[in-house]
Write a protein that holds these residues in place. Sequence first.
Motif, PDB file in Angstrom:
ATOM      1  N   PHE A   1       0.824  -1.433   0.066  1.00  0.00           N
ATOM      2  CA  PHE A   1       0.050   0.015   0.177  1.00  0.00           C
ATOM      3  C   PHE A   1       0.799   1.214  -0.217  1.00  0.00           C
ATOM      4  CE2 PHE A   1      -2.392  -3.457   2.035  1.00  0.00           C
ATOM      5  CZ  PHE A   1      -3.557  -3.297   1.353  1.00  0.00           C
ATOM      6  N   SER A   2       0.607   2.146  -0.872  1.00  0.00           N
ATOM      7  CA  SER A   2       1.399   3.358  -1.141  1.00  0.00           C
ATOM      8  C   SER A   2       0.385   4.455  -1.397  1.00  0.00           C
ATOM      9  CB  SER A   2       2.448   3.223  -2.141  1.00  0.00           C
ATOM     10  OG  SER A   2       3.561   2.309  -1.568  1.00  0.00           O
ATOM     11  N   TYR A   3       0.902   5.665  -1.049  1.00  0.00           N
ATOM     12  CA  TYR A   3      -0.210   6.851  -1.492  1.00  0.00           C
ATOM     13  C   TYR A   3       0.741   8.073  -1.843  1.00  0.00           C
ATOM     14  CZ  TYR A   3       0.817   8.932   3.223  1.00  0.00           C
ATOM     15  OH  TYR A   3       1.638   9.410   4.456  1.00  0.00           O
ATOM     16  N   LEU A   4       0.330   9.072  -2.685  1.00  0.00           N
ATOM     17  CA  LEU A   4       1.031  10.175  -3.077  1.00  0.00           C
ATOM     18  C   LEU A   4       0.317  11.199  -2.137  1.00  0.00           C
ATOM     19  CD1 LEU A   4       1.483   9.405  -6.567  1.00  0.00           C
ATOM     20  CD2 LEU A   4       3.321   9.874  -5.286  1.00  0.00           C
ATOM     21  N   PRO A   5       1.094  11.773  -1.253  1.00  0.00           N
ATOM     22  CA  PRO A   5       0.534  12.902  -0.081  1.00  0.00           C
ATOM     23  C   PRO A   5       0.133  13.993  -0.726  1.00  0.00           C
ATOM     24  CG  PRO A   5       3.076  12.967  -0.086  1.00  0.00           C
ATOM     25  CD  PRO A   5       2.503  11.518  -1.088  1.00  0.00           C
ATOM     26  N   THR A   6      -0.652  14.983   0.014  1.00  0.00           N
ATOM     27  CA  THR A   6      -0.924  16.294  -0.149  1.00  0.00           C
ATOM     28  C   THR A   6      -0.540  16.623   1.481  1.00  0.00           C
ATOM     29  OG1 THR A   6      -2.676  15.658  -1.548  1.00  0.00           O
ATOM     30  CG2 THR A   6      -2.898  17.869  -0.490  1.00  0.00           C
ATOM     31  N   ILE A   7       0.446  17.988   1.009  1.00  0.00           N
ATOM     32  CA  ILE A   7       0.910  18.715   2.353  1.00  0.00           C
ATOM     33  C   ILE A   7       0.066  20.043   2.267  1.00  0.00           C
ATOM     34  CG2 ILE A   7       2.708  19.862   3.382  1.00  0.00           C
ATOM     35  CD1 ILE A   7       4.463  17.507   2.110  1.00  0.00           C
ATOM     36  N   MET A   8      -0.726  20.300   3.240  1.00  0.00           N
ATOM     37  CA  MET A   8      -1.624  21.519   3.332  1.00  0.00           C
ATOM     38  C   MET A   8      -0.413  22.651   4.143  1.00  0.00           C
ATOM     39  SD  MET A   8      -4.109  20.934   1.945  1.00  0.00           S
ATOM     40  CE  MET A   8      -4.819  22.552   2.283  1.00  0.00           C
ATOM     41  N   GLU A   9      -0.366  23.973   3.343  1.00  0.00           N
ATOM     42  CA  GLU A   9       0.474  24.860   3.781  1.00  0.00           C
ATOM     43  C   GLU A   9      -0.133  25.887   4.019  1.00  0.00           C
ATOM     44  OE1 GLU A   9       3.481  25.382   0.805  1.00  0.00           O
ATOM     45  OE2 GLU A   9       4.999  23.741   1.830  1.00  0.00           O
ATOM     46  N   GLY A  10      -1.100  25.939   5.340  1.00  0.00           N
ATOM     47  CA  GLY A  10      -2.353  26.826   5.542  1.00  0.00           C
ATOM     48  C   GLY A  10      -3.337  26.248   4.914  1.00  0.00           C
ATOM     49  N   THR A  11      -4.045  26.900   4.095  1.00  0.00           N
ATOM     50  CA  THR A  11      -5.199  26.274   3.232  1.00  0.00           C
ATOM     51  C   THR A  11      -4.857  26.214   1.652  1.00  0.00           C
ATOM     52  OG1 THR A  11      -5.667  28.658   2.619  1.00  0.00           O
ATOM     53  CG2 THR A  11      -6.887  27.847   4.194  1.00  0.00           C
TER      54      THR A  11
ATOM     55  N   LEU B   1       6.146   8.913  -3.458  1.00  0.00           N
ATOM     56  CA  LEU B   1       5.588   7.445  -3.079  1.00  0.00           C
ATOM     57  C   LEU B   1       5.828   7.463  -1.540  1.00  0.00           C
ATOM     58  CD1 LEU B   1       3.627   5.910  -4.783  1.00  0.00           C
ATOM     59  CD2 LEU B   1       5.752   4.283  -5.080  1.00  0.00           C
ATOM     60  N   THR B   2       4.702   7.122  -0.925  1.00  0.00           N
ATOM     61  CA  THR B   2       4.901   6.804   0.456  1.00  0.00           C
ATOM     62  C   THR B   2       4.119   5.609   0.964  1.00  0.00           C
ATOM     63  OG1 THR B   2       4.873   9.400   1.015  1.00  0.00           O
ATOM     64  CG2 THR B   2       4.671   8.192   2.839  1.00  0.00           C
ATOM     65  N   ALA B   3       4.607   4.955   1.931  1.00  0.00           N
ATOM     66  CA  ALA B   3       4.139   3.691   2.271  1.00  0.00           C
ATOM     67  C   ALA B   3       2.824   4.059   3.273  1.00  0.00           C
ATOM     68  CB  ALA B   3       5.064   2.952   3.081  1.00  0.00           C
ATOM     69  N   GLY B   4       1.778   3.144   3.068  1.00  0.00           N
ATOM     70  CA  GLY B   4       0.504   3.474   3.556  1.00  0.00           C
ATOM     71  C   GLY B   4      -0.667   3.733   2.807  1.00  0.00           C
ATOM     72  N   ILE B   5      -1.716   4.093   3.404  1.00  0.00           N
ATOM     73  CA  ILE B   5      -2.938   4.546   2.827  1.00  0.00           C
ATOM     74  C   ILE B   5      -3.336   5.964   3.063  1.00  0.00           C
ATOM     75  CG2 ILE B   5      -5.529   4.218   2.553  1.00  0.00           C
ATOM     76  CD1 ILE B   5      -4.984   1.375   3.147  1.00  0.00           C
ATOM     77  N   THR B   6      -3.672   6.811   2.208  1.00  0.00           N
ATOM     78  CA  THR B   6      -3.692   8.173   2.470  1.00  0.00           C
ATOM     79  C   THR B   6      -5.014   8.443   3.533  1.00  0.00           C
ATOM     80  OG1 THR B   6      -3.824  10.470   1.608  1.00  0.00           O
ATOM     81  CG2 THR B   6      -5.254   8.679   0.581  1.00  0.00           C
ATOM     82  N   SER B   7      -4.708   9.540   4.231  1.00  0.00           N
ATOM     83  CA  SER B   7      -6.003   9.953   5.020  1.00  0.00           C
ATOM     84  C   SER B   7      -6.305  11.378   4.715  1.00  0.00           C
ATOM     85  CB  SER B   7      -5.537  10.129   6.770  1.00  0.00           C
ATOM     86  OG  SER B   7      -4.334  10.779   6.685  1.00  0.00           O
ATOM     87  N   ASP B   8      -5.645  11.914   3.673  1.00  0.00           N
ATOM     88  CA  ASP B   8      -5.910  13.350   3.187  1.00  0.00           C
ATOM     89  C   ASP B   8      -7.321  13.188   2.590  1.00  0.00           C
ATOM     90  OD1 ASP B   8      -3.065  13.737   3.418  1.00  0.00           O
ATOM     91  OD2 ASP B   8      -2.818  13.473   1.132  1.00  0.00           O
TER      92      ASP B   8
END
Length: 435
Positions: A393-403, A411-418
């Motif tokens: 399981f891998s996901y491509l993250p979203t990083i919020m910088e403020g809004t 590519l990051t291991a795991g399932i996204t919670s974004d």
Amino acid sequence: MSFITDKQTLDDLNITGRFSPQSLFSLFNATRTRGGEKLLDRMFHEPLSDPAAINSRSGVLKYFHERELSFPVSAQVFEDAEAYLGGSTGSSFLAVAGDLLRKKALETAVKDEQYGHLQNGLLATIGMLNALQGFLQKVSDLSTGQFEAVQAALNTHRAKWLQDAPEGQPLSLFQLARYDHLIRHVLREETENILDFMYHLDVYIAVSNVARARGFSYAQALPKEQNIFRTTAVSHPALEKAVANPLTLQEDRNVLFLTGANMAGKSTFMKSLGIAVYLAHMGFPVAAKDMQFSVRDGLYTSINVPDNLNLGYSHFYAEVLRVKKVAEEVAKGHDLLVIFDELFKGTNVKDAYDATLAVTKEFSTYRNSFFVISTHIIEVGDRLKEDCDNLQFSYLPTIMEGTVPRYPYTLTAGITSDRHGMVIIENEKILEMIE
């Protein structure tokens, strides 16, 4: 067995297309001859499935990659020689001499251009053959069957006349008849092989020049029984600042379940993988470092599945038919790479959940193939963790910088919670517009 794929996959990955400036074919098409371009097009339509043949071609391309060689003759000289060699001549010296005498008389009487064209074409051919002789000395350590056959053709006693041929100077009628008979009749098979070698040379130089300029590498093909794909960094070859990601697929981890928000880079990553595998099966350079792959029987993708209004197909039904097509190929026992981007996005969330879960579980039982499956329905991943032991399981993250969202494309291991969809909608002030 030839490498199997279909038009949908070629379109999804934008592989072929001589007249499409964005295609992978166009990316590599720096050829200088029409025959070279046709050969390149044929290579793009005929990937290889034998590890030895793949590694042999990639080895030749790597050889040229390391030496920065140029095509040995100008485009105009080659075009003139090619046109000349495409014609025919008499089967005996006397017949050739008689025909040339007639053409010479016509040139004098009515300014007919046939004799002059023949003279120019033969001179261009002599120039091309002599230039090739000099080029072959630069690559004397290149060892391929085709290279050795061309060397033998040029070194045969029947080709020794080339050393005495007056290059660039007008030929007498006797010389013209003699050389024309030799090249286009006595040595006909040899000159055809030399011409074919020149087309290959054009492709090797063009492709390796593109690879060098873009920093591409060469993959190692392994027997299919090893059932592995690995690279420390794969990226999209058409993107100059593409982010590269590592990936390993093998029998006990043959399914990659991929999640992430829209714009996070899932489709680009999957296209990057599909393109790397396709180019590697051609023996071509890839935008991937340290890549090793067990040869596949074929490649199928489902990324941009269109509906078909003429046949009355909705988008969802077109997706179902696509999955059915791939399932048929998997069930035949083929060793495939299968890429599904957003399974069943054309239906409601409940049906999409059930269908994605069921299809992924069934495909995962075919451990001889590799699967990359992406979805927005992250809850499917939790069930798959319980039911299957060969998924990663891998996901491509979203990083919020403020809004403001930022996408690192790593590519990051795991399932996204974004879950930032509403933030993006609010940023665009859509609700304010319709109040």
